[in-house]
Design a protein around this motif. Structure first.
Motif, PDB file in Angstrom:
ATOM      1  N   ARG A  26       0.873  -1.174   0.000  1.00 36.75           N
ATOM      2  CA  ARG A  26       0.000   0.000   0.000  1.00 36.75           C
ATOM      3  C   ARG A  26       0.915   1.230   0.000  1.00 36.75           C
ATOM      4  N   VAL A  27       0.762   2.056  -1.010  1.00 39.87           N
ATOM      5  CA  VAL A  27       1.650   3.198  -1.203  1.00 39.87           C
ATOM      6  C   VAL A  27       1.276   4.313  -0.237  1.00 39.87           C
ATOM      7  N   ALA A  28       2.298   4.943   0.377  1.00 40.86           N
ATOM      8  CA  ALA A  28       2.087   6.108   1.229  1.00 40.86           C
ATOM      9  C   ALA A  28       2.840   7.335   0.707  1.00 40.86           C
ATOM     10  N   TYR A  29       3.598   7.177  -0.380  1.00 46.58           N
ATOM     11  CA  TYR A  29       4.204   8.338  -1.039  1.00 46.58           C
ATOM     12  C   TYR A  29       3.080   9.253  -1.551  1.00 46.58           C
ATOM     13  N   ASP A  30       3.335  10.558  -1.567  1.00 40.13           N
ATOM     14  CA  ASP A  30       2.412  11.439  -2.281  1.00 40.13           C
ATOM     15  C   ASP A  30       2.445  11.135  -3.774  1.00 40.13           C
ATOM     16  N   GLU A  31       3.656  10.920  -4.289  1.00 37.66           N
ATOM     17  CA  GLU A  31       3.849  10.538  -5.689  1.00 37.66           C
ATOM     18  C   GLU A  31       5.195   9.840  -5.799  1.00 37.66           C
ATOM     19  N   ALA A  32       5.229   8.751  -6.544  1.00 47.13           N
ATOM     20  CA  ALA A  32       6.469   7.994  -6.683  1.00 47.13           C
ATOM     21  C   ALA A  32       6.424   7.192  -7.979  1.00 47.13           C
ATOM     22  N   THR A  33       7.590   6.748  -8.410  1.00 46.93           N
ATOM     23  CA  THR A  33       7.656   5.790  -9.510  1.00 46.93           C
ATOM     24  C   THR A  33       7.643   4.380  -8.943  1.00 46.93           C
ATOM     25  N   PHE A  34       7.024   3.471  -9.673  1.00 49.75           N
ATOM     26  CA  PHE A  34       7.093   2.051  -9.354  1.00 49.75           C
ATOM     27  C   PHE A  34       7.570   1.327 -10.602  1.00 49.75           C
ATOM     28  N   THR A  35       8.641   0.593 -10.451  1.00 50.74           N
ATOM     29  CA  THR A  35       9.225  -0.164 -11.551  1.00 50.74           C
ATOM     30  C   THR A  35       9.327  -1.626 -11.135  1.00 50.74           C
ATOM     31  N   VAL A  36       9.104  -2.511 -12.070  1.00 48.67           N
ATOM     32  CA  VAL A  36       9.317  -3.930 -11.792  1.00 48.67           C
ATOM     33  C   VAL A  36      10.129  -4.528 -12.923  1.00 48.67           C
ATOM     34  N   CYS A  37      10.971  -5.462 -12.570  1.00 54.43           N
ATOM     35  CA  CYS A  37      11.781  -6.155 -13.565  1.00 54.43           C
ATOM     36  C   CYS A  37      11.687  -7.643 -13.253  1.00 54.43           C
ATOM     37  N   GLY A  38      11.146  -8.412 -14.184  1.00 55.63           N
ATOM     38  CA  GLY A  38      10.926  -9.832 -13.929  1.00 55.63           C
ATOM     39  C   GLY A  38      11.109 -10.681 -15.170  1.00 55.63           C
ATOM     40  N   GLU A  39      10.664 -11.909 -15.094  1.00 56.69           N
ATOM     41  CA  GLU A  39      10.820 -12.889 -16.177  1.00 56.69           C
ATOM     42  C   GLU A  39       9.646 -13.855 -16.108  1.00 56.69           C
ATOM     43  N   ARG A  40       9.444 -14.574 -17.200  1.00 55.03           N
ATOM     44  CA  ARG A  40       8.375 -15.572 -17.308  1.00 55.03           C
ATOM     45  C   ARG A  40       7.002 -14.942 -17.121  1.00 55.03           C
ATOM     46  N   GLY A  41       6.807 -13.799 -17.756  1.00 55.93           N
ATOM     47  CA  GLY A  41       5.483 -13.205 -17.785  1.00 55.93           C
ATOM     48  C   GLY A  41       4.642 -13.745 -18.912  1.00 55.93           C
ATOM     49  N   ILE A  42       5.277 -14.410 -19.891  1.00 60.09           N
ATOM     50  CA  ILE A  42       4.576 -14.960 -21.060  1.00 60.09           C
ATOM     51  C   ILE A  42       4.662 -16.478 -21.066  1.00 60.09           C
ATOM     52  N   HIS A  43       5.884 -16.985 -20.942  1.00 56.61           N
ATOM     53  CA  HIS A  43       6.091 -18.436 -21.001  1.00 56.61           C
ATOM     54  C   HIS A  43       6.322 -18.989 -19.607  1.00 56.61           C
ATOM     55  N   PRO A  44       5.523 -19.938 -19.162  1.00 60.59           N
ATOM     56  CA  PRO A  44       5.658 -20.464 -17.799  1.00 60.59           C
ATOM     57  C   PRO A  44       6.897 -21.336 -17.649  1.00 60.59           C
ATOM     58  N   PRO A  45       7.353 -21.534 -16.418  1.00 61.98           N
ATOM     59  CA  PRO A  45       8.460 -22.456 -16.158  1.00 61.98           C
ATOM     60  C   PRO A  45       8.000 -23.901 -16.333  1.00 61.98           C
ATOM     61  N   LEU A  46       8.651 -24.614 -17.228  1.00 62.25           N
ATOM     62  CA  LEU A  46       8.222 -25.967 -17.577  1.00 62.25           C
ATOM     63  C   LEU A  46       8.751 -26.994 -16.584  1.00 62.25           C
ATOM     64  N   GLY A  47       8.091 -28.147 -16.563  1.00 62.67           N
ATOM     65  CA  GLY A  47       8.522 -29.249 -15.717  1.00 62.67           C
ATOM     66  C   GLY A  47       9.508 -30.157 -16.435  1.00 62.67           C
ATOM     67  N   GLN A  48      10.037 -31.133 -15.700  1.00 67.49           N
ATOM     68  CA  GLN A  48      10.950 -32.133 -16.244  1.00 67.49           C
ATOM     69  C   GLN A  48      10.281 -33.505 -16.213  1.00 67.49           C
ATOM     70  N   PHE A  49      10.505 -34.280 -17.276  1.00 65.98           N
ATOM     71  CA  PHE A  49      10.094 -35.677 -17.328  1.00 65.98           C
ATOM     72  C   PHE A  49       8.609 -35.865 -17.002  1.00 65.98           C
ATOM     73  N   GLY A  50       7.773 -35.059 -17.635  1.00 71.99           N
ATOM     74  CA  GLY A  50       6.324 -35.186 -17.460  1.00 71.99           C
ATOM     75  C   GLY A  50       5.742 -34.274 -16.407  1.00 71.99           C
ATOM     76  N   GLY A  51       6.574 -33.553 -15.685  1.00 75.88           N
ATOM     77  CA  GLY A  51       6.064 -32.591 -14.707  1.00 75.88           C
ATOM     78  C   GLY A  51       5.385 -31.418 -15.388  1.00 75.88           C
ATOM     79  N   ALA A  52       4.380 -30.850 -14.734  1.00 76.63           N
ATOM     80  CA  ALA A  52       3.613 -29.749 -15.313  1.00 76.63           C
ATOM     81  C   ALA A  52       4.319 -28.416 -15.081  1.00 76.63           C
ATOM     82  N   ALA A  53       3.919 -27.422 -15.870  1.00 77.00           N
ATOM     83  CA  ALA A  53       4.482 -26.074 -15.750  1.00 77.00           C
ATOM     84  C   ALA A  53       3.929 -25.369 -14.521  1.00 77.00           C
ATOM     85  N   GLY A  54       4.705 -24.406 -14.029  1.00 75.08           N
ATOM     86  CA  GLY A  54       4.258 -23.561 -12.935  1.00 75.08           C
ATOM     87  C   GLY A  54       3.588 -22.297 -13.448  1.00 75.08           C
ATOM     88  N   ALA A  55       3.200 -21.436 -12.546  1.00 72.25           N
ATOM     89  CA  ALA A  55       2.466 -20.214 -12.898  1.00 72.25           C
ATOM     90  C   ALA A  55       3.414 -19.146 -13.430  1.00 72.25           C
TER      91      ALA A  55
END
Length: 579
Positions: free
Chosen positions: A463-492
């Motif tokens: 919950r933001v308490a700044y009057d005004e601020a920038t918010f930046t995020v840097c991540g991965e796997r926003g499109i392609h999920p992390p896959l499983g091995q040897f028949g395991g299912a993908a994660g979110a």
């Protein structure tokens, strides 16, 4: 040298590296350093070979193999004097990993001779650049990522070079905190210098040099023996890095990454030919980062008990096309190559090596720092008066899921691979910045189903308490999920959103920034991880326990694990009976 003396010397070097980092953490100004531990320290021999490191940040330490030599050679070994410290963060002139990670390198002298080098590296939570926190991928070139510091002398005869200190600090948004971080890294170097000198005076500098050589050779022998146990062959894999969500005209196509691994005898070669060209936006890897990711993987699939030093890397050779995303050239931006692309390289290598060492690989993981970054002026007058800081930046690395293993479930809520910094403590966030943490929880069903379940991701709600601020995020796997091995299912996949005035804005993993105001709500949820093995083979007691722990929902029993409606109902009843 007898074995007892050798072990005392070798262990003393590792203890020195650990003590150097503790000195940094106890005196740093940035919470990401003093609380999250986003800092590293290491000891090098007189020939600039890494001989001992702490249990620190792998991506800082691997690339230091290249950056330490680059720093010393840029200044000139003959120009160095006792009390000198070289500073550098430049990936092209100094061999660094990305510009927020600033390296200090100090020669250790005894009787007028350099007997070792010590290194500290810390993540500076702002180094200028396009946005507060210096951590956006939406950059045209490296100049937008903050001040570039080529290898230069920051301390001469143990006195700061004041003009240079001023130049660096005034190119950051919070110079008072940067000064504390700078002094903390210097303190770490001084501790290392003192300890190495004490060792050399007690045992002799020749004995110290001999122990360093022996430690390097010992790790090399153990690594070669471990590699011989891996079947010879050629192993290949390919994947793709998600692009930056940039303005019109920027490519929206994933960038391919490919590897061909040739294992023969006690050596192994990694060839990244066929990987895509360097891209717009800060997702590119300097060669030092690609080397680091490769060395890390070799260590992970062999023997984790081998003492880590440069000897481990001698049996490993690496090639990557110049100008590619895995060996970018000036002035390509690189800030997330170190934190997001680098772990994707590791997942690529584990995919290739799954045919050779299936028992040593894991399902794909969250693969990123997923750092949420806030920056703006502090509206809390009392805090400003107490700290003397009007601008407040807050950077919070996040914990996602680690992939399932051959005999165990994945790990919930953890940084993976080359990232080893902790998420910021809620109490520190709320004490030092205008941000409140309303939720920090594990998210059910985000770990891929399998005989062994993938680790769950965590979610933080701010919950933001700044009057005004920038918010930046840097991540991965926003499109392609992390896959499983040897028949395991993908994660979110990754998820981030900002809610203001009842309107929800989805924030991409790699893209721009949002302007936030007091009362806005920010949700940041890294990717989960992949499972290992067929979900239908999961032990039913473990699956019931997953229900009790809240790791798996009732809907997942039939949807992900293949239970019949009757079996699912029976398991739910059994779980209810257990409380």
């Amino acid at each position: 040298m007898d074995i007892v003396t050798y072990e005392i010397l070798r262990s003393s070097l590792f203890a020195t590296a650990r003590e150097m980092k503790l000195a940094m953490m106890r005196t740093a100004g940035s919470p990401i350093v003093h609380s999250g531990g986003d800092a590293s320290a290491a000891v090098f021999d007189a020939e600039m070979q890494l001989v001992a490191q702490g249990n620190d940040i792998p991506t800082m330490l691997g690339s230091a193999v290249i950056s330490t030599r680059a720093s010393v050679e840029a200044i000139g070994r003959d120009r160095l004097r006792p009390g000198d410290v070289i500073v550098s963060n430049d990936v092209y002139l100094g061999g660094g990993n990305h510009q927020p990670d600033v390296q200090f390198t100090r020669p250790v002298f005894l009787d007028g001779e350099i007997i070792a080098f010590v290194m500290t590296r810390g993540h500076w939570s702002d180094i200028g650049g396009q946005l507060p926190g210096s951590y956006t991928t939406l950059t045209w070139d490296v100049f937008a990522e903050g001040i570039r510091i080529p290898p230069v002398l920051l301390y001469r005869d143990d006195r700061p070079v004041e003009d240079l200190v001023t130049l660096i600090l005034q190119n950051t948004r919070d110079p008072a905190v940067r000064l504390l971080d700078m002094q903390a890294q210097y303190a770490g170097c001084v501790v290392g210098d003192r300890r190495i000198t004490e060792i050399a005076r007690r045992y002799g500098k020749d004995a110290l040099a001999a122990a360093m050589r022996r430690a390097l050779d010992h790790s090399e022998r153990l690594m070669r023996a471990a590699l011989r146990a891996i079947p010879d062959g050629v192993y290949e894999a390919e994947d793709a890095i998600e692009p930056v969500t940039g303005p019109a005209g920027w490519s929206r196509d994933p960038v391919p990454i490919r590897v061909k691994i040739t294992k023969q005898g006690d050596g192994i070669h990694f060839d990244y030919a066929g990987s895509g060209a360097q891209a717009r936006g800060g997702i590119n890897c300097p060669f030092s980062v690609t080397c680091n990711s490769t060395w890390f993987t070799v260590k992970a699939i062999t023997d984790v008990t081998i003492p880590i030093n440069q000897g481990c890397y001698r049996p490993v050779t690496i090639s990557a096309p110049e100008g590619s995303i895995l060996n970018c050239t000036f002035p390509a931006p690189v800030v997330a190559g170190n934190t997001e692309t680098s772990p994707r390289i590791i997942d690529l290598l584990l995919k290739a090596l799954s045919a050779a060492v299936p028992e040593r690989v894991v399902g794909q993981s969250n693969c990123g720092a997923f750092s949420g970054v806030f920056g703006g002026m502090d509206p809390d007058a009392a805090r400003v008066a107490a700290t003397g800081r009007r601008f407040v930046g807050m950077i919070d690395p996040h914990a996602g899921g680690m992939g399932a293993r051959a005999t165990k479930d994945g790990v919930n809520g953890v940084r993976v691979y080359v990232g080893n910094a902790g998420s910021s403590a809620v109490e520190i966030i709320e004490q030092t910045s205008p941000v409140r943490v309303e939720e920090w929880s594990l998210v059910p069903d985000t770990g891929g189903a399998g005989t062994w379940r993938g680790g769950l991701t965590s979610r933080r709600v701010y919950r933001v308490a700044y009057d005004e601020a920038t918010f930046t995020v840097c991540g991965e796997r926003g499109i392609h999920p992390p896959l499983g091995q040897f028949g395991g299912a993908a994660g979110a996949t990754f998820r981030c959103e900002v809610t203001r005035d009842g309107q929800v804005t989805q924030v991409p993993a790699k893209g721009g920034h949002e302007i936030v105001h007091a009362g806005d709500r920010v949700v940041l949820q890294p990717a989960g991880s992949g499972g290992y093995g067929n979900p239908r083979d999961r032990d039913r007691t473990r699956l019931r326990d997953d229900l009790l722990d809240g790791y798996v929902s009732a809907e997942a029993l039939t949807r992900d694990y293949g239970l019949t409606a009757e079996d699912a109902a029976a398991m739910l009843a059994e779980a209810a009976a257990h409380g």
